[in-house]
Design a protein around this motif. Structure first.
Motif, short mmCIF file in Angstrom:
data_model
loop_
_atom_site.label_atom_id
_atom_site.label_comp_id
_atom_site.label_asym_id
_atom_site.label_seq_id
_atom_site.Cartn_x
_atom_site.Cartn_y
_atom_site.Cartn_z
N VAL A 1 -0.15 0.41 7.59
CA VAL A 1 -0.19 1.76 8.14
C VAL A 1 0.83 2.64 7.41
N ASP A 2 2.00 2.10 7.16
CA ASP A 2 3.05 2.81 6.42
C ASP A 2 3.43 1.97 5.20
N PRO A 3 3.08 2.40 3.99
CA PRO A 3 3.40 1.61 2.79
C PRO A 3 4.90 1.35 2.60
N LYS A 4 5.75 2.18 3.18
CA LYS A 4 7.19 2.00 3.02
C LYS A 4 7.68 0.71 3.67
N LEU A 5 6.82 0.08 4.46
CA LEU A 5 7.18 -1.19 5.09
C LEU A 5 7.50 -2.25 4.05
N ILE A 6 6.83 -2.20 2.89
CA ILE A 6 7.03 -3.24 1.88
C ILE A 6 8.39 -3.14 1.22
N GLU B 1 -14.21 1.91 -1.05
CA GLU B 1 -12.84 2.20 -1.46
C GLU B 1 -11.88 1.32 -0.67
N VAL B 2 -11.15 0.46 -1.38
CA VAL B 2 -10.27 -0.51 -0.74
C VAL B 2 -8.92 -0.51 -1.43
N VAL B 3 -7.92 -1.08 -0.76
CA VAL B 3 -6.60 -1.20 -1.37
C VAL B 3 -6.62 -2.34 -2.39
N MET B 4 -6.08 -2.08 -3.56
CA MET B 4 -6.04 -3.07 -4.63
C MET B 4 -4.66 -3.70 -4.79
N GLY B 5 -3.65 -3.10 -4.20
CA GLY B 5 -2.32 -3.70 -4.32
C GLY B 5 -1.22 -2.77 -3.86
N TYR B 6 -0.13 -3.39 -3.44
CA TYR B 6 1.11 -2.69 -3.10
C TYR B 6 2.23 -3.29 -3.94
N THR B 7 3.21 -2.48 -4.25
CA THR B 7 4.40 -2.98 -4.92
C THR B 7 5.54 -1.99 -4.73
N ALA B 8 6.76 -2.46 -4.93
CA ALA B 8 7.94 -1.60 -4.79
C ALA B 8 9.05 -2.14 -5.67
N CYS B 9 9.96 -1.25 -6.07
CA CYS B 9 11.13 -1.68 -6.84
C CYS B 9 12.24 -0.66 -6.65
N HIS B 10 13.49 -1.13 -6.74
CA HIS B 10 14.63 -0.22 -6.73
C HIS B 10 14.65 0.57 -8.04
N LEU B 11 15.08 1.81 -7.97
CA LEU B 11 15.29 2.56 -9.20
C LEU B 11 16.42 1.90 -9.98
N PHE C 1 -3.57 5.64 -7.60
CA PHE C 1 -2.46 5.17 -6.78
C PHE C 1 -1.76 6.37 -6.12
N SER C 2 -1.05 6.08 -5.07
CA SER C 2 -0.13 7.04 -4.47
C SER C 2 1.27 6.43 -4.53
N TYR C 3 2.27 7.27 -4.74
CA TYR C 3 3.63 6.76 -4.75
C TYR C 3 4.48 7.57 -3.78
N CYS C 4 5.55 6.93 -3.33
CA CYS C 4 6.53 7.60 -2.48
C CYS C 4 7.88 6.93 -2.72
#
Length: 214
Positions: free
Chosen positions: A145-150, A98-108, A30-33
């Motif tokens: 294109v930009d994961p931050k969209l989620i 190699e494919v995307v398996m999932g996106y997710t996000a949460c507030h700290l 995974f990559s995180y930002c």
């Protein structure tokens, strides 16, 4: 000598992306930002990073274990735009693509202490059945294109997605100068359900006891 009041507060978050559960795929990483409002600034730690590759466990749990560390410190003058962690999980499908398996996000977390979050992941869906079949056949599945969209609300209503998998993340949160600026970020009560006064109940309510006497 008078001491000037602080003009900023600080948020330090450490922890780790512990593990994930996915039905499909293998060799996951995974990559995180982090994304936050304009008043927030990261003053130490990594805002973006990529994990190691891990394989599915051989036991009955069938999980992917990363135990990948997170360590970042923010400063801000305004809680608006509270930082969010964005995860993008990738792996190989049955054809080795190699494919995307999932996106997710949460507030700290909004309170100091240790917190554990189980985050449901999702993947974008193709707009038509033909596009979905071609994406499965060629291994070129829809991606952001930009994961931050989620982590944003704008434009999400026109995006088709489906749930796929789960990721467990643990946080250790420390806060500085929040109370001096008038923000109450104390630890949440251990039994928040019973600490809420019960309405429309005959007889006196015993706060924190979870029952009432007639």
């Amino acid at each position: 000598m008078s001491v000037s009041a602080p003009s900023i507060f600080m948020l330090n978050v450490t922890g780790q992306v512990e593990s994930g559960k996915f039905i499909e795929g293998d060799n996951l990483y995974f990559s995180y930002c982090f994304t936050s409002g304009q008043d927030w600034e990261a003053i130490s730690g990594l805002e973006e990073c990529i994990s190691q590759i891990t394989r599915r466990s051989d036991d009955e749990r069938q999980i992917f274990t990363w135990n990948f560390p997170i360590d970042i410190t923010f400063k801000s003058t305004n809680p608006f735009g509270w930082p969010q962690l964005v995860l993008s999980i990738y792996g190989t499908d049955i054809f080795g693509n190699e494919v995307v398996m999932g996106y997710t996000a949460c507030h700290l977390p909004l309170a100091p202490g240790k917190h554990t979050r189980k985050l449901t992941t999702f993947v974008p869906e193709s707009a038509s059945t033909i596009q979905k079949f071609m994406a499965w056949l060629t291994g070129r599945r829809p991606e952001f294109v930009d994961p931050k969209l989620i982590a944003q609300g704008r434009g999400r209503e026109v995006t088709r997605v489906r749930s796929q998998g789960e990721v467990t993340v643990s946080f250790n949160v420390m806060m500085k100068d929040f109370a001096k600026l008038g923000y109450d970020c104390g630890a949440p009560p251990r039994t928040p359900y019973f600490d809420v006064p019960v309405q429309n109940v005959k007889g006196p309510v015993l706060s924190g006891a979870g029952h009432s006497e007639a």
